[in-house]
Enzyme design. Sequence first.
Site, PDB file in Angstrom:
ATOM      1  N   LYS A  68      62.029 -44.873  85.850  1.00 11.01           N
ATOM      2  CA  LYS A  68      60.639 -44.510  85.530  1.00 11.01           C
ATOM      3  C   LYS A  68      59.961 -43.770  86.681  1.00 11.01           C
ATOM      4  O   LYS A  68      58.939 -43.131  86.475  1.00 11.01           O
ATOM      5  CB  LYS A  68      59.833 -45.735  85.101  1.00 11.01           C
ATOM      6  CG  LYS A  68      59.323 -46.616  86.193  1.00 11.01           C
ATOM      7  CD  LYS A  68      58.190 -47.490  85.636  1.00 11.01           C
ATOM      8  CE  LYS A  68      57.774 -48.509  86.669  1.00 11.01           C
ATOM      9  NZ  LYS A  68      56.609 -49.268  86.250  1.00 11.01           N
ATOM     10  N   ASP A  69      60.524 -43.849  87.885  1.00  6.27           N
ATOM     11  CA  ASP A  69      59.969 -43.116  89.024  1.00  6.27           C
ATOM     12  C   ASP A  69      60.617 -41.743  89.221  1.00  6.27           C
ATOM     13  O   ASP A  69      60.285 -41.029  90.172  1.00  6.27           O
ATOM     14  CB  ASP A  69      60.140 -43.937  90.314  1.00  6.27           C
ATOM     15  CG  ASP A  69      59.355 -45.245  90.261  1.00  6.27           C
ATOM     16  OD1 ASP A  69      58.302 -45.273  89.613  1.00  6.27           O
ATOM     17  OD2 ASP A  69      59.811 -46.237  90.871  1.00  6.27           O
ATOM     18  N   ARG A  89      48.480 -45.215  83.284  1.00  5.01           N
ATOM     19  CA  ARG A  89      48.944 -45.700  81.985  1.00  5.01           C
ATOM     20  C   ARG A  89      48.447 -47.120  81.729  1.00  5.01           C
ATOM     21  O   ARG A  89      47.954 -47.441  80.642  1.00  5.01           O
ATOM     22  CB  ARG A  89      50.486 -45.677  81.964  1.00  5.01           C
ATOM     23  CG  ARG A  89      51.128 -46.283  80.738  1.00  5.01           C
ATOM     24  CD  ARG A  89      52.635 -46.302  80.886  1.00  5.01           C
ATOM     25  NE  ARG A  89      53.054 -47.129  82.021  1.00  5.01           N
ATOM     26  CZ  ARG A  89      53.152 -48.450  81.991  1.00  5.01           C
ATOM     27  NH1 ARG A  89      52.890 -49.104  80.880  1.00  5.01           N
ATOM     28  NH2 ARG A  89      53.529 -49.126  83.060  1.00  5.01           N
ATOM     29  N   ARG A  90      48.551 -47.977  82.735  1.00  4.84           N
ATOM     30  CA  ARG A  90      48.075 -49.354  82.561  1.00  4.84           C
ATOM     31  C   ARG A  90      46.554 -49.386  82.472  1.00  4.84           C
ATOM     32  O   ARG A  90      45.983 -50.115  81.666  1.00  4.84           O
ATOM     33  CB  ARG A  90      48.594 -50.231  83.713  1.00  4.84           C
ATOM     34  CG  ARG A  90      50.117 -50.454  83.626  1.00  4.84           C
ATOM     35  CD  ARG A  90      50.713 -51.149  84.837  1.00  4.84           C
ATOM     36  NE  ARG A  90      52.146 -51.375  84.669  1.00  4.84           N
ATOM     37  CZ  ARG A  90      53.022 -51.462  85.667  1.00  4.84           C
ATOM     38  NH1 ARG A  90      52.620 -51.325  86.920  1.00  4.84           N
ATOM     39  NH2 ARG A  90      54.300 -51.677  85.418  1.00  4.84           N
ATOM     40  N   ARG A  92      48.113 -50.689  95.168  1.00  7.81           N
ATOM     41  CA  ARG A  92      49.409 -50.047  95.425  1.00  7.81           C
ATOM     42  C   ARG A  92      50.227 -50.904  96.369  1.00  7.81           C
ATOM     43  O   ARG A  92      49.809 -51.962  96.788  1.00  7.81           O
ATOM     44  CB  ARG A  92      49.217 -48.622  95.991  1.00  7.81           C
ATOM     45  CG  ARG A  92      48.878 -47.608  94.907  1.00  7.81           C
ATOM     46  CD  ARG A  92      49.266 -46.192  95.317  1.00  7.81           C
ATOM     47  NE  ARG A  92      50.662 -46.117  95.699  1.00  7.81           N
ATOM     48  CZ  ARG A  92      51.147 -45.257  96.591  1.00  7.81           C
ATOM     49  NH1 ARG A  92      50.355 -44.408  97.194  1.00  7.81           N
ATOM     50  NH2 ARG A  92      52.429 -45.259  96.868  1.00  7.81           N
ATOM     51  N   ARG A 112      51.702 -56.454  96.214  1.00  6.36           N
ATOM     52  CA  ARG A 112      50.719 -56.539  95.122  1.00  6.36           C
ATOM     53  C   ARG A 112      50.481 -57.994  94.743  1.00  6.36           C
ATOM     54  O   ARG A 112      49.340 -58.400  94.501  1.00  6.36           O
ATOM     55  CB  ARG A 112      51.199 -55.750  93.907  1.00  6.36           C
ATOM     56  CG  ARG A 112      51.226 -54.247  94.179  1.00  6.36           C
ATOM     57  CD  ARG A 112      51.475 -53.475  92.912  1.00  6.36           C
ATOM     58  NE  ARG A 112      52.446 -52.399  93.135  1.00  6.36           N
ATOM     59  CZ  ARG A 112      52.855 -51.571  92.185  1.00  6.36           C
ATOM     60  NH1 ARG A 112      52.399 -51.670  90.964  1.00  6.36           N
ATOM     61  NH2 ARG A 112      53.711 -50.619  92.466  1.00  6.36           N
ATOM     62  N   CYS A 154      52.348 -38.116  86.753  1.00  8.32           N
ATOM     63  CA  CYS A 154      51.518 -39.310  86.919  1.00  8.32           C
ATOM     64  C   CYS A 154      50.030 -38.975  86.944  1.00  8.32           C
ATOM     65  O   CYS A 154      49.205 -39.811  87.230  1.00  8.32           O
ATOM     66  CB  CYS A 154      51.963 -40.170  88.083  1.00  8.32           C
ATOM     67  SG  CYS A 154      52.356 -39.298  89.543  1.00  8.32           S
TER      68      CYS A 154
HETATM   69  N1  LIG Z   1      56.113 -48.053  90.123  1.00  9.50           N
HETATM   70  C1  LIG Z   1      57.017 -48.863  90.906  1.00  9.50           C
HETATM   71  C2  LIG Z   1      58.094 -49.452  90.074  1.00  9.50           C
HETATM   72  N2  LIG Z   1      59.135 -48.707  89.699  1.00  9.50           N
HETATM   73  C3  LIG Z   1      59.946 -49.504  88.909  1.00  9.50           C
HETATM   74  C4  LIG Z   1      59.376 -50.746  88.819  1.00  9.50           C
HETATM   75  C5  LIG Z   1      59.906 -51.876  88.047  1.00  9.50           C
HETATM   76  C6  LIG Z   1      61.368 -51.826  87.701  1.00  9.50           C
HETATM   77  C7  LIG Z   1      61.740 -50.926  86.577  1.00  9.50           C
HETATM   78  O1  LIG Z   1      60.915 -50.395  85.823  1.00  9.50           O
HETATM   79  O2  LIG Z   1      62.965 -50.720  86.421  1.00  9.50           O
HETATM   80  C8  LIG Z   1      58.198 -50.747  89.574  1.00  9.50           C
HETATM   81  C9  LIG Z   1      57.263 -51.864  89.805  1.00  9.50           C
HETATM   82  C10 LIG Z   1      56.265 -52.092  88.732  1.00  9.50           C
HETATM   83  O3  LIG Z   1      55.855 -51.165  88.016  1.00  9.50           O
HETATM   84  O4  LIG Z   1      55.839 -53.251  88.590  1.00  9.50           O
END
Ligand SMILES: NCc1[nH]cc(CCC(=O)O)c1CC(=O)O
Length: 306
Positions: free
Chosen positions: A81-82, A129-130, A147, A153, A240
């Site tokens: 997702k990153d 998004r959240r 962050r 967090r 993003c």
């Molecule tokens: N943005 C950071 C990030 N990138 C992936 C995850 C969680 C693990 C995943 O999605 O595989 C997280 C932490 C979160 O959003 O709580």
Amino acid sequence: MERLRIATRKSPLALWQTEHVAARLRAAYPGLRVELVPLSTRGDEVLDRSLAAIGGKGLFLKELEVAMQRGEADCAVHSLKDVPMELEPGFALAAILARADHADAFISHRFDGIDGLPEGACVGTSSLRRQAQLRARRPDLVLRDLRGNVNTRLAKLDAGDYDAIVLACAGLERLGLQSRIRARLDAPQWLPAPAQGAIAIECRDGDVEAQGLLSVLDDAPTRTCVEAERAMNRALHGSCHVPVAALARLEGMRLHLQGLVGSAGDGRLVRAEAEGDALSAVALGESVAHALLQSGAGELLGSVAE
Ligand SMILES: NCc1[nH]cc(CCC(=O)O)c1CC(=O)O
């Protein structure tokens, strides 16, 4: 290949994910020496500004890609997702691992879920998004930036800075922190980030040796789902800067995709969904993107893109 060096970020979650990949590779290839190359990225270092302000998600990849280009690492492990919708030229995703829990988690000491929060409660998340989905459901909430890595967090929640926070279930589970989850935020009402819960391994495009080796970890059903989710996001020019969420589910050869575009500011959400053949995941993603635009998502995308 006798040795495989894997570049990774240094956060506890990144290290867990890379150790997981290393362990699976050692099991698949007992003769292979698998080594970690931990690196710091700009996305990890700049914590006082939003990701959008400092240049977006590619910031978590850049230093790892430079290490691969210099021949200091053979591949890199990322949370998919990153990973930006368009990879840098010269790189490829050699494997996408079977997805863990895709859902977001609601975390709070005093409250059971979003609907149980008192009027005006303060929720921490820097994800647009959240924020958009929280706003849509509870316009009264106060949303504050949050962050840092998962542990940071949680520490800020524990310090009393927020009434609740939202994190991904997958990250919490990997770090052994699943007891923190008060509620899962589930589809169809709440959607995760495209590809949330999936780990990807990037390598140099054309490095057939590394690609061949890594391909044993690829999970075809996960790849199909995340291809649809990422194709939708790509067709919306997602970054993003724009709240985009998507979730695909595969049943046999049928693929179902739900997507939404939101506005973090006023909580407007546009939703669309469609079903199609698993062999046409990209086309399905594009058709849901098209349906979102037809339903007025373009206005939301336009209003944040300026
Ligand atoms: N943005 C950071 C990030 N990138 C992936 C995850 C969680 C693990 C995943 O999605 O595989 C997280 C932490 C979160 O959003 O709580």
